[in-house]
Design a protein around this motif. Structure first.
Motif, mmCIF file in Angstrom:
data_model
loop_
_atom_site.group_PDB
_atom_site.id
_atom_site.type_symbol
_atom_site.label_atom_id
_atom_site.label_comp_id
_atom_site.label_asym_id
_atom_site.label_seq_id
_atom_site.Cartn_x
_atom_site.Cartn_y
_atom_site.Cartn_z
ATOM 1 N N LYS A 66 -5.149 -3.587 -7.133
ATOM 2 C CA LYS A 66 -6.573 -3.312 -7.041
ATOM 3 C C LYS A 66 -7.327 -4.556 -6.560
ATOM 4 N N GLU B 66 -5.667 7.769 -8.411
ATOM 5 C CA GLU B 66 -5.979 6.354 -8.299
ATOM 6 C C GLU B 66 -5.015 5.626 -7.363
ATOM 7 N N TYR C 2 -5.789 3.837 -3.742
ATOM 8 C CA TYR C 2 -5.593 2.410 -3.452
ATOM 9 C C TYR C 2 -4.586 2.203 -2.330
ATOM 10 N N LEU D 287 -0.628 -2.531 -11.015
ATOM 11 C CA LEU D 287 -1.700 -1.764 -10.373
ATOM 12 C C LEU D 287 -3.006 -2.565 -10.348
ATOM 13 N N LEU E 166 -15.097 -1.234 -5.583
ATOM 14 C CA LEU E 166 -13.972 -0.679 -6.349
ATOM 15 C C LEU E 166 -14.248 -0.609 -7.847
ATOM 16 N N ILE F 133 -6.130 3.148 0.959
ATOM 17 C CA ILE F 133 -7.112 2.147 1.406
ATOM 18 C C ILE F 133 -6.385 0.948 2.019
ATOM 19 N N LEU F 134 -5.372 0.461 1.298
ATOM 20 C CA LEU F 134 -4.665 -0.734 1.782
ATOM 21 C C LEU F 134 -4.043 -0.481 3.147
ATOM 22 N N GLY G 18 0.833 -1.198 0.000
ATOM 23 C CA GLY G 18 0.000 0.000 0.000
ATOM 24 C C GLY G 18 0.867 1.247 0.000
ATOM 25 N N ALA H 127 -6.842 -4.926 -2.983
ATOM 26 C CA ALA H 127 -7.668 -3.945 -2.280
ATOM 27 C C ALA H 127 -9.121 -4.415 -2.197
#
Lengths: 292, 259, 315
Positions: free
Chosen positions: C238, C275, C279, C234, C261, C282-283, A102, C241
């Motif tokens: 995603k 973007e 992400y 990516l 998502l 969020i992670l 992340g 995520a």
């Protein structure tokens, strides 16, 4: 033929030295915390891009810019540890992997927003002519890189062998609980290790910027290659990181030169897979891999 | 059976076991046997090498030199999970349950080596798989009943009191139908009442024909239930015999008083 | 029971959307991402391992069927098993050495694998069409029935989702699934009761790769054009995520994460530039504050809150 071989060798050693410095970052952190930081490559990227800002855009003298960049990235590493790693309640590998991934994608996003999408060219450190050796050309930037790596290795060796903090860090690496029983603050060691590892990443970024240009997405591949180098030599070993870096760099240069240039990025991964199959402890590694 | 002579081959034989960590010689040249059908205890002061020896027997790390022979097979090259199917089960000092799973599910995992259903079998769920699952659940309930926890079958294992968690762990170990069960400080963290119940449970397990080897700190429990005791001190075997013999051994008294 | 209800909901939604092409397609995409997320969730939530290259398996599914149908004019139904087997075999090769080691190594191995596959999709022009992509992938039809219309394809995709849910549900509640969950809670204890942990983890990794390849197959025959940009690092992040948002170890959570998502970029116009920051944020955020995942975490907080209120009422 000899001439070509020598030329590829030069290129390989130059890239290898940079992989070695990134690998040193992985190993330093792994030794102190058993953690593998998937965002290591992004700190390399930050080093390269900050150099662009401080040296080229603000016009600071190179040595000053160099030091400031390393300090700034080291500080970012400390912040990262404080905000994202220390706060984790359940430090399973999977949780830490997700957090560092992340962070990696987050930093890449920040890099893109701040510095834009276009690669930026960075001039070499000195405007000297290439040196001709037996028909092959050696770039002056390569000499700079060798010099910096030598200094780093000597400094790190002295740090681990001579200073109290360095010795304490090696003690943590051998046995964390025993170290904390002896009164070594493992918390502070973790913080130190983050600062050192990310600072090393910044050095790698500064060195590679004149060779490959600086962009927001340069970090992931470099991070992977640094990890591969660390695994090759033996994760956690200083000399292993160096050896792994050079082996990888030379293997890549030869692969590109004699097989195909499309192969370049695949070589690191294939070597990684190979070493995991035959000897997960690496060439020089002694620390047995965890059974659990 | 209990007092079978040393020339009869034991179920578990430790032969000249050695293990060092760095410069520390944690287990030095230890040899002893465990006869089938007994409760045997491994005791010693702190740092005597009990836990190391325990981990060597359960395959957590390999021996430097020597042999560990179970049922006439050398366990040296066996993986941990192979040892279980050979008939060695263990419990952990700090109780290692699968905390988010139910008590019944914990015991069902214990039946892993005695059941067969694979990946595709689980998806297809043919009659033979259903039958196996049904039998497994019955067996698991049987073992829960044996340790007195049938009523808690559907509780989350992590929600139980510590003493009960230990019983679940014992049921889980029994579910793998072991011939030898290793217990790492089973009385640790239990009160006197619970320790007494544990002693009874261990005798019941022995009466099923399962051999028990326990590493224990609690001397009163050990002296009361063990048929035979091995004393370790500083990595080496100090003494061996019945509880009475060991208690009378001057070397043992010296080691414990000195410690 | 739940599955029948779920099937009914899908059929009704499909009927209600008749002719609304935009929403049909959006829902079909959600289905494809749900497939990817639910497979990855088996690996992350149940075996406690992480794949950072799942987009590569998605790509392998898409490119295998794409190459076989475009270059060799195979029927899609013949290329489907090839796509699945290809992903499974490759997952086995990558997983075998890495899954014996601690949790970091599969992560690094799959990260590298994902990058290499992306390079391969881009560079191996004769097979993959290179950066411009592979054009002319046929649509699906079965016994003369054209499956490519909006609603029919929606049913095909969600049928696959339902089937995968069903399979996962059976796996989780079986000997195999119990062993996997046991590994998640304590790998040490799982191997001490006789679970071959490396084998169990390898099986579920291969399974999740095969599910991803199925999603890739469905994607390729839906859009009929594939290019390397879909299968990047990516994209893998995603997917992670989605699992993290939905809550690990929850089949339905995967549905939620995928829906969220997929819809987010549709409704957030500034999304493109930020973007990666979103992400990444969020992670990190979910893992730091709610390591059980967003759904589970929010439910836990709610339950605690309710228990507290109940407690005060009884007092």
């Amino acid at each position: 033929m000899m001439q070509e071989l020598l030329q590829y060798l030069f290129a390989g050693i130059t890239n290898g030295a940079i992989y070695a410095v990134i690998a040193l970052g992985f190993s330093t952190l792994y030794n102190a915390t058993d953690l593998i930081n998937f965002a290591q490559g992004e700190f390399v990227m930050l080093g390269a891009l900050l150099l662009v800002t401080l040296w080229l855009q603000l016009g600071l003298p190179l040595p000053l810019a160099f030091v400031l960049v390393v300090l700034a990235v080291g500080l970012a590493g400390i912040l990262f540890e404080r905000l994202a790693i220390r706060t984790v309640r359940k430090p399973d590998p999977i949780v830490l992997v997700i957090i560092t991934v992340g962070a990696s994608i987050f930093l890449r996003g920040v890099g893109m927003v701040v510095w834009g999408r276009d690669p930026m060219a960075v001039p070499p450190f000195s405007e000297l002519e290439s040196i001709e050796i037996a028909g092959a050309y050696l770039l002056p930037q390569s000499l700079w890189i060798f010099g910096i790596v030598m200094i780093l290795v000597v400094a790190l060796t002295l740090f681990y062998k001579r200073t109290l903090t360095g010795k304490a860090m090696s003690a943590c690496a051998i046995n964390k609980r025993a170290a904390s029983l002896l009164g070594i603050g493992t918390e502070r060691m973790t913080l130190m290790a983050f600062a050192l590892a990310t600072g090393l990443g910044a050095v790698a970024g500064i060195m590679i910027a004149p060779i490959t240009m600086a962009t927001y997405d340069m970090g992931s591949m470099l991070g992977l290659k640094g990890f591969c180098a660390a695994m090759l030599g033996g994760l956690g070993s200083l000399w292993g990181a160096l050896l792994g870096g050079f082996v990888l760099g030379i293997a890549e240069a030869m692969g590109v030169g004699f097989v195909s240039s499309g192969l370049k990025d695949a070589i690191a991964f294939l070597l990684l897979l190979l070493i995991l199959y035959i000897r997960p402890t690496g060439i020089l590694g002694v620390k047995s891999s965890h059974r659990f | 059976m209990k007092n079978s002579g040393p020339n009869e081959k034991g179920l578990l034989r430790i032969e000249n076991a050695n293990k060092s960590f760095g410069g520390v010689h944690a287990v030095r040249d230890v040899s002893f046997e465990v006869q089938e059908g007994v409760i045997q205890a491994l005791i010693g002061p702190n740092g005597a090498g009990k836990t190391t020896l325990f981990n060597l027997i359960t395959g957590v790390f390999p021996l430097d030199t020597g042999h560990i022979i179970f049922n006439d097979q050398d366990t040296g090259d066996k993986k941990i999970f192979n040892l279980v199917s050979m008939g060695i089960a263990r419990t952990f000092q700090n109780v290692e349950l699968f905390t988010g799973m139910t008590v019944l599910e914990n015991v069902l995992v214990g039946l892993h080596v005695r059941t067969k259903c694979g990946f595709l079998g689980a998806i297809a769920r043919l009659p033979n798989v259903q039958r196996e699952e049904k039998e497994a659940r019955e067996k698991a309930m049987h073992w829960l009943d044996f340790v007195g926890l049938a009523h808690a079958a559907n509780n989350k294992a992590g929600d139980l009191a510590f003493g009960w968690q230990r019983s679940v762990e014992i049921a889980r170990a029994l579910a793998s139908e072991p011939r030898l069960m290793l217990l790492d400080e089973p009385a640790a963290g239990l009160n006197a009442n619970e320790t007494g119940q544990l002693g009874d449970l261990m005798r019941q397990i022995r009466d099923l024909g399962v051999t028990l080897l326990l590493v224990e700190h609690d001397m009163s429990l050990t002296m009361e239930i063990a048929d035979r005791i091995v004393v370790l001190d500083q990595g080496a075997k100090l003494s061996e015999g019945t509880p009475r013999e060991v208690q009378a051994d001057e070397k043992v008294i010296a080691a414990y008083l000195g410690a | 029971m739940v599955f029948t209800l779920f099937a009914a909901v899908i059929i009704c939604t499909g009927a209600a959307l008749e002719g609304d092409y935009y929403h049909e397609q959006l829902l079909t995409f959600i289905g494809i991402f749900t497939l990817l997320a639910v497979g990855l969730n088996m690996l992350m939530g149940y075996a406690g391992q992480i794949s950072l290259g799942h987009a590569a398996f998605y790509g392998i599914g898409a490119y295998t069927t794409g190459a076989l149908t475009v270059h060799l004019q195979w029927s899609p139904w013949a290329s489907l098993p090839c796509a699945l087997i290809m992903a499974g075999v490759i997952a086995y090769i990558v997983g075998k050495p890495t899954l014996k080691l601690s949790g970091y190594y599969l992560g690094m191995g799959t990260l590298g694998f994902g990058m290499i596959m992306h390079v391969l999709f881009r560079e191996w022009t004769t097979i993959t069409g290179g950066p411009n992509g592979l054009v002319g992938i046929p649509s699906l039809s079965l016994w003369g029935l054209d499956l490519s219309t909006g609603r029919n394809y929606l049913y095909v995709v969600w049928g696959c989702v339902l089937l995968t849910f069903f399979i996962c549900d059976r796996l989780v509640n079986s000997r195999v699934g119990r062993a996997l969950r046991a590994i998640h809670y304590s790998e040490q204890a799982a191997s001490a009761v006789g679970v071959d942990t490396a084998k169990a983890k390898l099986q579920v990794f291969v399974f999740s790769a095969v599910v991803a390849a199925l999603a890739g197959f469905l994607y390729a025959h839906m859009v009929m054009f594939i290019s390397p940009g879909t299968f990047t690092f990516l994209a893998s992040v995603k997917l992670v995520a989605m699992v993290v948002i939905g809550g690990m170890a929850s089949i339905w959570g995967a549905l939620l994460g995928a829906t969220f998502l997929t819809l987010l970029p549709e409704h957030l116009s500034v999304f493109a530039d930020y973007e990666m920051i979103i992400y990444g944020g969020i992670l990190m955020g979910v893992m730091i504050f709610l390591p059980q995942g967003l759904t589970r975490g929010v439910l836990d907080i709610y339950e605690k809150f309710r228990a507290k209120r109940k407690g005060t009422v009884e007092d």
